[in-house]
Design an enzyme around this catalytic site. Structure first.
Site, PDB file in Angstrom:
ATOM      1  N   HIS A  66       0.878  -1.169   0.000  1.00  0.00           N
ATOM      2  CA  HIS A  66       0.000   0.000   0.000  1.00  0.00           C
ATOM      3  C   HIS A  66       0.923   1.230   0.000  1.00  0.00           C
ATOM      4  O   HIS A  66       2.032   1.180   0.537  1.00  0.00           O
ATOM      5  CB  HIS A  66      -0.847  -0.030   1.280  1.00  0.00           C
ATOM      6  N   ASP A 100       2.868  -4.009   8.326  1.00  0.00           N
ATOM      7  CA  ASP A 100       1.629  -3.274   8.092  1.00  0.00           C
ATOM      8  C   ASP A 100       0.489  -4.288   8.239  1.00  0.00           C
ATOM      9  O   ASP A 100       0.274  -5.125   7.373  1.00  0.00           O
ATOM     10  CB  ASP A 100       1.702  -2.679   6.680  1.00  0.00           C
ATOM     11  N   GLN A 126      -4.781  -4.886   7.061  1.00  0.00           N
ATOM     12  CA  GLN A 126      -5.774  -5.826   6.527  1.00  0.00           C
ATOM     13  C   GLN A 126      -5.778  -7.162   7.266  1.00  0.00           C
ATOM     14  O   GLN A 126      -6.769  -7.897   7.196  1.00  0.00           O
ATOM     15  CB  GLN A 126      -5.511  -6.078   5.028  1.00  0.00           C
ATOM     16  N   LYS A 172     -10.692  -0.347  10.083  1.00  0.00           N
ATOM     17  CA  LYS A 172     -10.749  -1.586   9.302  1.00  0.00           C
ATOM     18  C   LYS A 172     -11.081  -2.762  10.217  1.00  0.00           C
ATOM     19  O   LYS A 172     -11.220  -3.894   9.771  1.00  0.00           O
ATOM     20  CB  LYS A 172      -9.415  -1.815   8.594  1.00  0.00           C
ATOM     21  N   CYS A 184      -4.684   2.380  -3.768  1.00  0.00           N
ATOM     22  CA  CYS A 184      -3.471   2.941  -3.140  1.00  0.00           C
ATOM     23  C   CYS A 184      -2.311   1.957  -3.250  1.00  0.00           C
ATOM     24  O   CYS A 184      -1.506   1.824  -2.313  1.00  0.00           O
ATOM     25  CB  CYS A 184      -3.704   3.311  -1.674  1.00  0.00           C
TER      26      CYS A 184
HETATM   27  C1  LIG Z   1      -2.511  -2.746   3.556  1.00  0.00           C
HETATM   28  C2  LIG Z   1      -2.863  -1.360   3.998  1.00  0.00           C
HETATM   29  N1  LIG Z   1      -1.937  -0.625   4.610  1.00  0.00           N
HETATM   30  C3  LIG Z   1      -2.206   0.621   5.055  1.00  0.00           C
HETATM   31  C4  LIG Z   1      -3.425   1.198   4.858  1.00  0.00           C
HETATM   32  C5  LIG Z   1      -3.650   2.589   5.339  1.00  0.00           C
HETATM   33  O1  LIG Z   1      -4.575   2.566   6.377  1.00  0.00           O
HETATM   34  P1  LIG Z   1      -5.154   3.946   6.967  1.00  0.00           P
HETATM   35  O2  LIG Z   1      -5.673   4.704   5.795  1.00  0.00           O
HETATM   36  O3  LIG Z   1      -6.223   3.491   7.891  1.00  0.00           O
HETATM   37  O4  LIG Z   1      -4.044   4.631   7.659  1.00  0.00           O
HETATM   38  C6  LIG Z   1      -4.411   0.484   4.199  1.00  0.00           C
HETATM   39  C7  LIG Z   1      -5.714   1.106   3.903  1.00  0.00           C
HETATM   40  O5  LIG Z   1      -6.375   0.790   2.929  1.00  0.00           O
HETATM   41  C8  LIG Z   1      -4.127  -0.832   3.763  1.00  0.00           C
HETATM   42  O6  LIG Z   1      -5.042  -1.567   3.128  1.00  0.00           O
END
Ligand SMILES: Cc1ncc(COP(=O)(O)O)c(C=O)c1O
Length: 420
Positions: free
Chosen positions: A137, A214, A217, A240, A378
């Site tokens: 991401h 990270d 998900q 999420k 993203c």
């Molecule tokens: C794998 C992953 N990392 C990071 C993020 C970023 O999360 P946030 O926008 O809640 O900070 C997302 C959000 O879609 C994601 O799917």
């Protein structure tokens, strides 16, 4: 290699998973969209909130609203207690060794930026390398690029195969004396791939390299044990995880957090201040400057309690069944290609259709009452890897049903009829 999806290991089907009953906990699901029953399949973007979470937030504002860590009065004590209780709930959820290893932030994005700006700025310098993967991401790319630019370091990217699986051999070859940090996703939001985090930390450990994961998900979809995985940092987002927006968590090992400089300066993150010198607070407060999102943190605590009541293993199993069912049905539709076919996969089903732009897929599905995501999610480098501009993505949550998958399948067939 078998193309069958791997079944989650740790599932216990003791009591039945009553999805219809569970759906009643989510008021937002009970509505029509464009005259059709809402089918919400955009859970990787954000999840809906159970009544228990909404109640916890309302309750806080109705009865306990006050600032934390600052007052001697009753309301402030109650607010502080609820806020700190949520920290312990997160600690147990992730199986962190200490509640002080749980830092409240705005979300996964801020958690990663925090590590980049504190740990990264202190420990990464000219000629050093940060190793990520080809399935990130943007929030696990851009903070490292910014750091590399500032410090003269280099971002290295471990490749994936056509199924969307990390090539571990290639990953291992990229580890070396210059590597100062590994940052990987636990579960890819664009492909659904589950990465072998334990194996990755074992490899990184051989070179003494800290690993940031990270977990945006993964945390809503599988049991996460940060000690068992032996990760140094783990980032999650409340929204999420069926909790409110605006809140997230950075887990960090005590030794690392203690050695890191603070992130932002201000109230709450200090032990004492004079114009000559400030002594910083102990962890985790050192990283929580200013009034936090108190209601959000309390809501996150309520969301995790809700998930624990349902049983994360059962949620994992339920979503796995939906994914297997949906993959089989959708792959069988002529002209549809599933993007991301890793053996170890969860939650996310990205696809493209011959000659049809994903945005058109999304628009027609929306008219059928079906919410999916279309775009690059993203994760533009993932799209580049597959040479596509975008995908349509259905992502499952704990309240989705096989009937909803059937509606999606019928909707995709409708897209074919209208546009092919
Ligand atoms: C794998 C992953 N990392 C990071 C993020 C970023 O999360 P946030 O926008 O809640 O900070 C997302 C959000 O879609 C994601 O799917």
């Amino acid at each position: 290699m078998s193309t069958a999806l791997k079944t989650p290991e740790a599932h216990v089907a003791t009591t039945a998973y009553d999805v219809q009953k569970i759906r009643q906990d989510f008021p937002v699901l009970n509505q029509m969209a464009h005259g059709k029953p809402l089918v919400y399949l955009d859970n990787a973007a954000t999840t809906q909130k159970p009544q228990a979470v909404i109640n916890a937030i309302v309750d806080y504002y109705q009865h306990d609203n006050s600032n934390v860590h600052r007052g001697v009065h009753l309301l402030s004590e109650r607010a502080t207690q609820a806020y700190e209780k949520a920290r312990e709930t997160v600690q147990h959820f992730l199986n962190a060794a200490h509640s002080s290893e749980i830092v409240f932030v705005r979300g996964t994005t801020e958690a990663i930026n925090l590590v980049a700006q504190t740990y990264g700025r202190k420990n990464i310098g000219k000629g050093d390398e940060i190793l990520i993967t080809a399935m990130e991401h943007h929030s696990n790319i851009v903070p490292w690029q910014m750091l590399c630019e500032e410090k003269g370091a280099t971002l290295r990217v471990a490749p994936i195969n056509d199924r969307g699986e990390l090539l571990l051999d290639e990953f291992e070859k990229l580890l070396g004396p210059k590597t100062k940090l590994v940052a990987i996703p636990h579960l890819s939001n664009a492909l659904g791939t589950i990465n072998p985090v334990r194996e990755i930390t074992r490899l990184a450990r051989q070179h003494n390299i800290p690993v940031l994961v990270d977990g945006a998900q993964a945390a809503p979809r599988m049991r996460v044990d940060v000690q068992e995985l032996d990760v140094d940092f783990y980032a999650i987002s409340s929204h999420k995880l069926y909790g409110p927006t605006g809140v997230g968590v950075l887990y960090g090992k005590t030794k690392l957090l203690e050695a890191m400089p603070p992130y932002q300066g201000g109230g709450d993150m200090i032990a004492s201040v004079t114009f000559e010198k400030t002594i910083y607070n102990k962890i985790p407060y050192k990283f929580e400057a200013g009034t936090p999102d108190i209601a959000g943190v309390i809501g996150l605590g309520a969301a995790i309690e809700y998930l624990e009541r349902l049983g994360i293993d059962k949620i994992e199993q339920h979503e796995h069944e939906l994914l297997v069912y949906a993959t089989e049905k959708i792959s069988a539709i002529p002209g549809v290609t599933v993007i991301g076919t890793a053996q170890n996969k969860a939650g996310v089903l990205s696809f493209v259709m011959d000659g049809i732009h994903p945005h058109d897929i999304g628009t027609i599905l929306d008219h059928e009452g079906i919410a999916v995501r279309t775009g690059h999610h993203c994760a533009q480098p993932v799209m580049q890897r597959y040479n596509i501009p975008a995908t349509a993505r259905a992502s499952f949550g704990l309240y989705n049903t096989k009937e909803e998958v059937d509606a999606l399948v019928a909707g995709i067939k409708r897209v074919s009829e209208v546009l092919a």
